[in-house]
Design a protein around this motif. Structure first.
Motif, short mmCIF file in Angstrom:
data_model
loop_
_atom_site.label_atom_id
_atom_site.label_comp_id
_atom_site.label_asym_id
_atom_site.label_seq_id
_atom_site.Cartn_x
_atom_site.Cartn_y
_atom_site.Cartn_z
N GLN A 23 0.87 -1.32 0.30
CA GLN A 23 0.43 0.21 0.16
C GLN A 23 1.49 0.68 -0.19
OE1 GLN A 23 -0.33 -2.48 1.71
NE2 GLN A 23 -2.82 -3.23 1.76
N ARG A 60 2.37 1.72 -3.27
CA ARG A 60 0.87 2.01 -4.30
C ARG A 60 1.22 4.19 -4.24
NH1 ARG A 60 -3.64 3.01 -3.23
NH2 ARG A 60 -3.81 1.42 -1.73
N CYS A 61 1.37 4.34 -3.05
CA CYS A 61 1.25 6.02 -2.45
C CYS A 61 2.24 6.52 -2.53
CB CYS A 61 0.44 5.86 -0.74
SG CYS A 61 -0.75 4.89 -0.11
N TYR A 120 2.19 7.47 -5.90
CA TYR A 120 1.00 8.57 -6.30
C TYR A 120 1.97 9.62 -5.84
CZ TYR A 120 -1.89 11.62 -5.32
OH TYR A 120 -2.90 13.34 -5.01
N ALA A 147 -4.96 15.79 5.85
CA ALA A 147 -5.70 14.58 6.37
C ALA A 147 -4.95 14.38 7.67
CB ALA A 147 -4.80 13.62 5.27
N LYS A 152 -1.79 10.74 0.92
CA LYS A 152 -2.81 9.65 -0.05
C LYS A 152 -2.80 7.91 0.90
CE LYS A 152 -4.20 8.02 -3.80
NZ LYS A 152 -5.58 8.44 -4.86
N PHE A 153 -1.96 8.09 1.59
CA PHE A 153 -2.54 6.42 2.92
C PHE A 153 -3.02 6.71 3.90
CE2 PHE A 153 -0.78 3.80 6.72
CZ PHE A 153 -0.37 3.05 5.50
N SER A 201 -5.98 9.28 3.31
CA SER A 201 -7.52 9.87 2.96
C SER A 201 -7.76 8.38 2.60
CB SER A 201 -6.81 10.82 1.73
OG SER A 201 -6.03 10.78 0.92
N GLU A 202 -7.39 7.59 2.05
CA GLU A 202 -7.72 6.06 1.55
C GLU A 202 -7.92 4.88 2.61
OE1 GLU A 202 -5.50 4.45 -1.93
OE2 GLU A 202 -6.02 5.95 -2.93
N GLY A 203 -7.75 5.83 3.74
CA GLY A 203 -8.20 4.97 5.01
C GLY A 203 -7.01 3.38 5.54
N GLU A 204 -6.26 4.19 4.33
CA GLU A 204 -4.88 3.01 4.79
C GLU A 204 -4.25 3.47 6.30
OE1 GLU A 204 -4.69 0.03 3.45
OE2 GLU A 204 -5.14 0.76 1.22
N LYS A 219 -6.84 1.10 8.48
CA LYS A 219 -6.26 -0.05 8.22
C LYS A 219 -5.38 -0.69 8.76
CE LYS A 219 -9.32 -0.29 4.41
NZ LYS A 219 -8.55 -0.24 2.85
#
Length: 479
Positions: free
Chosen positions: A135, A138-139, A142, A166, A362-363, A365-368, A371
């Motif tokens: 994850q 991926r961020c 981005y 965030a 990004k990490f 804001s996407e809820g990562e 989690k």
């Protein structure tokens, strides 16, 4: 590699080749580890006999400048570093302040010096096995795309607006912090947040109050700013507010998970602290370093959320929830000091690296992040429960846990006359890393105990490690 060496005369070619190779090695032109050409090849390139090259190599080998490795070739040896002779001079005008920094103890740096044990109970550390690398990768990609679109200019000293927004949402949800995008400052870890606040508030001789025992890097940072650090004792409810002296300008506390003992500050004590700060006109630094991991009782909001006076500077870090190597932290600053701290940030390093800020924004804001915290909570909760069971069971004659509801370390106080220094030494020989709480005391009489971190030890390793600790205790202080 090729050597291009010319000779002005044909006289004593071996001596000339030796001298030029010697000078090249001595000057660093031929660095340590460089492989020299075989004697036959170099002789052909220079138009001399192979014996001429072999004689020069032999002399350099005798001088310990070259070494031959069977089947590999001839290599330049590493040379000892010679310091230039320093002429005697008058003592430096800054000798006193240099001595202050040079001789400053680093009690939390011992683990790196000693090396990690097989079973580690070090505090403030976690295993990378739980980090969501896919994850984060991926961020990061981005972030690279965003970085590529931006102009090649310095960023905002306060931090990337997307990350500040965030962070404000996250800590508002997780910790009840009242934060807006305009009140958040992104830093290189919580330690920089401490440093920046200290820079704008502390003058030589002013009083700074902090917990004793407490976080030593905060104490040393304030002392390095020439503050008069007042060590205030703690009890089962937290900082003893009534002992904060007149004239105090800054108060440093860890109310959610007192460092290192672990108990939370009671609501009554929090309210008393806020009232005392208002009387003094003092800023409170609330270091909320690991309280996102909460295991017992109803959620306890931050001290900052109770503050009606605008005096609490709330600082946090992603070193505990993610990785220390990321060096990402933040501060939620009261309006009274916000602009001054922004200026100090810009003067210190201008801004935190933008690439990592985009990735973290990004990490989150996407809820990562949530989690990841939930996954780690399950892991840490099981480890904590197992340690508490052992402390209440076969280790009870020697250790007693301090009640704590958050974080990922426990403190266990000694219940016997066993020498904990000997225990720690013998345990390390048995591949168990244990750490005392005594280095975290300043002026108060240290209470013997151990700080048991459970971020860097697997659940299945806890019982074998504590079995070894129990056996050592049996030898030092039998039941």
């Amino acid at each position: 590699m090729e050597l291009h060496i010319t000779f002005p005369t044909r006289k004593d070619l071996a001596e000339q080749l030796y001298r030029q190779l010697y000078d090249a090695i001595d000057s660093g032109l031929l660095a340590a580890g460089t492989q020299l050409p075989p004697t036959r090849l170099l002789a052909t390139q220079l138009g001399v006999s192979r014996k001429t090259v072999a004689d020069a190599y032999s002399r350099l080998t005798y001088d310990n400048l070259l070494s031959g490795r069977v089947g590999s070739g001839t290599f330049v040896n590493a040379r000892p570093i010679t310091q230039p002779e320093v002429q005697p001079a008058s003592p430096l005008a800054s000798a006193a302040v240099l001595a202050l920094w040079r001789d400053m103890p680093m009690p939390l740096s011992h683990a790196a010096a000693q090396g990690r044990a097989r079973y580690e109970f070090i505090g403030g550390a976690s295993l990378k096995t739980h980090f969501p690398f896919d994850q984060w990768r991926r961020c990061t990609l981005y972030a690279l795309r965003q970085f590529n679109r931006s102009r090649a200019l310095h960023g905002d000293p306060q931090g990337l607006p997307e990350l500040r927004e965030a962070v404000a949402r996250h800590i508002g949800f997780a910790r009840g912090v009242r934060a807006s995008v305009d009140s958040v400052l992104i830093t290189n870890g919580a330690q920089q947040a401490l440093d920046l606040i200290a820079r704008v508030l502390i003058e030589p001789g002013c009083k700074v109050a902090m917990e004793d025992p407490g976080y030593p890097f905060a104490r040393q940072l304030f002392a390095a700013q020439r503050a008069d650090v007042v060590d205030v004792p703690v009890d089962e409810e937290g900082l003893c507010v009534e002992l904060i002296p007149e004239g105090t300008r800054l108060i440093y506390v860890t109310p959610s998970h007192q460092f290192p003992l672990g108990m939370p500050m009671s609501l009554a004590r929090r309210q008393a602290l806020l009232a005392r700060a208002a009387e003094l006109g003092a800023i409170i630094i609330e270091d909320d370093y690991d309280s996102e991991f909460r295991y017992e009782g109803p959620p306890t909001d931050s001290l900052q959320s109770l503050d009606p006076y605008g005096l609490v500077a709330y600082i946090g870090t992603f070193s505990k929830t993610l990785l220390p190597e990321l060096r990402l932290g933040y501060a939620v600053l009261p309006a009274a000091i916000l602009q001054a701290v922004k200026v100090a940030k810009q003067l210190t390093d201008w801004h935190t690296p933008t690439l990592s800020q985009w990735a973290l924004a990004k990490f989150i804001s996407e809820g990562e992040l949530l989690k990841h915290v939930r996954r780690c909570f399950e892991v840490y909760s099981a480890r904590r429960e197992r340690i508490l069971q052992r402390l209440a069971g076969d280790l009870a004659p020697w250790l007693a846990a301090v009640p704590a509801t958050a974080g990922y370390h426990l403190t266990a106080l000694s219940q016997s006359d066993a020498d904990l220094g000997v225990l720690i030494k013998v345990a390390r020989q048995a591949e168990v890393g244990l750490y005392p709480i005594t280095p975290f005391y300043s002026r108060q009489t240290p209470v013997p105990g151990l700080l048991l971190g459970f971020g860097a030890i697997d659940l299945l390793d806890i019982d074998p490690a504590l079995d070894r600790v129990r056996d050592i205790f049996q030898q030092l202080a039998p039941r």
